[in-house]
Design a protein around this motif. Structure first.
Motif, PDB file in Angstrom:
ATOM      1  N   ARG A   4     -22.708  18.968  26.141  1.00 24.77           N
ATOM      2  CA  ARG A   4     -21.862  17.812  26.437  1.00 24.77           C
ATOM      3  C   ARG A   4     -22.722  16.589  26.743  1.00 24.77           C
ATOM      4  O   ARG A   4     -22.481  15.501  26.250  1.00 24.77           O
ATOM      5  CB  ARG A   4     -20.943  18.115  27.627  1.00 24.77           C
ATOM      6  CG  ARG A   4     -19.957  19.248  27.385  1.00 24.77           C
ATOM      7  CD  ARG A   4     -19.076  19.464  28.596  1.00 24.77           C
ATOM      8  NE  ARG A   4     -18.312  20.695  28.503  1.00 24.77           N
ATOM      9  CZ  ARG A   4     -17.130  20.804  27.912  1.00 24.77           C
ATOM     10  NH1 ARG A   4     -16.582  19.750  27.347  1.00 24.77           N
ATOM     11  NH2 ARG A   4     -16.491  21.965  27.878  1.00 24.77           N
ATOM     12  N   ALA A  60     -17.791  25.170  25.201  1.00 24.02           N
ATOM     13  CA  ALA A  60     -17.545  26.358  26.022  1.00 24.02           C
ATOM     14  C   ALA A  60     -17.274  27.582  25.156  1.00 24.02           C
ATOM     15  O   ALA A  60     -17.773  28.677  25.434  1.00 24.02           O
ATOM     16  CB  ALA A  60     -16.375  26.104  26.978  1.00 24.02           C
ATOM     17  N   GLU A  61     -16.493  27.403  24.104  1.00 20.82           N
ATOM     18  CA  GLU A  61     -16.183  28.522  23.211  1.00 20.82           C
ATOM     19  C   GLU A  61     -17.435  29.012  22.480  1.00 20.82           C
ATOM     20  O   GLU A  61     -17.625  30.209  22.282  1.00 20.82           O
ATOM     21  CB  GLU A  61     -15.109  28.114  22.196  1.00 20.82           C
ATOM     22  CG  GLU A  61     -13.716  27.942  22.789  1.00 20.82           C
ATOM     23  CD  GLU A  61     -13.537  26.625  23.523  1.00 20.82           C
ATOM     24  OE1 GLU A  61     -14.477  25.790  23.510  1.00 20.82           O
ATOM     25  OE2 GLU A  61     -12.467  26.425  24.122  1.00 20.82           O
ATOM     26  N   SER A 100     -26.320  23.882  18.319  1.00 22.04           N
ATOM     27  CA  SER A 100     -25.034  23.730  17.629  1.00 22.04           C
ATOM     28  C   SER A 100     -25.168  23.850  16.115  1.00 22.04           C
ATOM     29  O   SER A 100     -24.209  24.237  15.435  1.00 22.04           O
ATOM     30  CB  SER A 100     -24.388  22.387  18.000  1.00 22.04           C
ATOM     31  OG  SER A 100     -25.176  21.299  17.553  1.00 22.04           O
ATOM     32  N   PRO A 146     -17.198  19.910  19.335  1.00 25.59           N
ATOM     33  CA  PRO A 146     -15.936  19.672  20.055  1.00 25.59           C
ATOM     34  C   PRO A 146     -15.583  20.792  21.031  1.00 25.59           C
ATOM     35  O   PRO A 146     -14.721  20.599  21.899  1.00 25.59           O
ATOM     36  CB  PRO A 146     -14.909  19.584  18.922  1.00 25.59           C
ATOM     37  CG  PRO A 146     -15.490  20.406  17.822  1.00 25.59           C
ATOM     38  CD  PRO A 146     -16.989  20.217  17.908  1.00 25.59           C
ATOM     39  N   ASN A 147     -16.226  21.967  20.882  1.00 23.46           N
ATOM     40  CA  ASN A 147     -15.824  23.128  21.686  1.00 23.46           C
ATOM     41  C   ASN A 147     -17.027  23.877  22.259  1.00 23.46           C
ATOM     42  O   ASN A 147     -17.234  25.061  21.977  1.00 23.46           O
ATOM     43  CB  ASN A 147     -15.012  24.090  20.810  1.00 23.46           C
ATOM     44  CG  ASN A 147     -15.785  24.522  19.560  1.00 23.46           C
ATOM     45  OD1 ASN A 147     -16.737  23.849  19.138  1.00 23.46           O
ATOM     46  ND2 ASN A 147     -15.400  25.647  18.991  1.00 23.46           N
ATOM     47  N   SER A 190     -19.399  32.906  22.688  1.00 21.29           N
ATOM     48  CA  SER A 190     -19.098  33.620  21.449  1.00 21.29           C
ATOM     49  C   SER A 190     -20.055  34.778  21.175  1.00 21.29           C
ATOM     50  O   SER A 190     -21.121  34.894  21.785  1.00 21.29           O
ATOM     51  CB  SER A 190     -19.166  32.631  20.271  1.00 21.29           C
ATOM     52  OG  SER A 190     -20.512  32.193  20.085  1.00 21.29           O
ATOM     53  N   ASP A 211     -18.681  25.428  31.412  1.00 22.36           N
ATOM     54  CA  ASP A 211     -19.586  26.132  30.509  1.00 22.36           C
ATOM     55  C   ASP A 211     -20.543  27.072  31.234  1.00 22.36           C
ATOM     56  O   ASP A 211     -20.742  28.213  30.820  1.00 22.36           O
ATOM     57  CB  ASP A 211     -20.409  25.125  29.690  1.00 22.36           C
ATOM     58  CG  ASP A 211     -19.516  24.184  28.892  1.00 22.36           C
ATOM     59  OD1 ASP A 211     -18.292  24.253  29.084  1.00 22.36           O
ATOM     60  OD2 ASP A 211     -20.050  23.414  28.098  1.00 22.36           O
TER      61      ASP A 211
END
Length: 224
Positions: free
Chosen positions: A76, A126-127, A92, A123-124, A131, A160
């Motif tokens: 972030r 935390a996911e 990422s 955009p995501n 994972s 997170d």
């Protein structure tokens, strides 16, 4: 700025560098017979000096002939690429392009220290951190390095770091270190950060108190 950020490299004989070596020793003994390889570093809020602390600790680990991988998991507000002056193609990109970790490792940033930056902000985040792909990346890293340091976001700012500790504490992550900036937060905020981590049963190895004012002949200075 580089000499301040990486004081353990540019002034290895300073009292600050000695303090980092003391933390290194404490971490090496913190496992009580079990080797700690993958460690989460987080803070309560922003600007407590967490990323500077993690970087310097990684450098002194490398000076002890340990092979270290530092991963910027703060997708972030990433800062590791700016601190080290690196291209921000990193974590990422592994998700977006389905790359293996080795494709984004920037090697020998300092002796025995490799770095993976955050990559473009997704955009995501935390996911992604929770994972199966992230678990696989951490397993790959743990097999290749003596230590893997994960620079996570503050626990009171976003979810997170808590998510990472909660989902991975029993397998890939061996422990969590909380970095608190003296004067940056209230005692209640420090206790709240500890409580948040304890609620998810994170293995808190200890707290690093940063920016403690130390008395000096010329006045006061911040002791990182």
């Amino acid at each position: 700025m580089a000499e301040i950020d990486f004081i353990t490299h540019y002034d290895s004989r300073s009292p600050v560098s000695e303090a980092y070596r003391a933390i290194r020793t404490n971490l090496q003994f913190a496992g009580a017979g079990k080797q700690l390889k993958t460690l989460v570093f987080t803070s309560a809020v922003l600007h407590e000096g967490k990323s500077t602390t993690v970087a310097n600790l990684a450098i002194v680990m490398g000076q002890d002939d340990k092979h270290i991988l530092l991963i910027d998991c703060d997708m972030r507000k990433p800062v590791v690429h700016r601190r080290f002056g690196l291209l921000n193609r990193g974590l990422s990109n592994c998700f977006a392009e389905d790359l293996p970790l080795k494709e984004v490792i920037q090697a020998d940033v300092f002796p025995n220290l490799d770095v993976v930056t955050s990559g473009p902000i997704p955009p995501n985040p935390a996911e992604l951190l929770g994972s199966k792909k992230m678990k696989a990346l951490l397993q790959e890293a743990a097999e290749a390095y003596d230590y893997v340091f994960l620079d996570m976001p503050p626990v009171l700012a976003v979810t997170d770091a808590v998510l990472m500790s909660s989902l991975l504490m029993s397998s890939q992550v061996d422990g969590t270190v909380l970095v608190l900036g003296s004067g940056d937060i209230s005692p209640d905020e420090g206790k709240q950060a500890q409580s948040v981590l304890e609620k998810v049963h994170a293995n808190i190895l200890g707290v690093i108190l940063n920016k403690v004012p130390q008395h000096h002949k010329s006045g006061y200075y911040y002791y990182y």
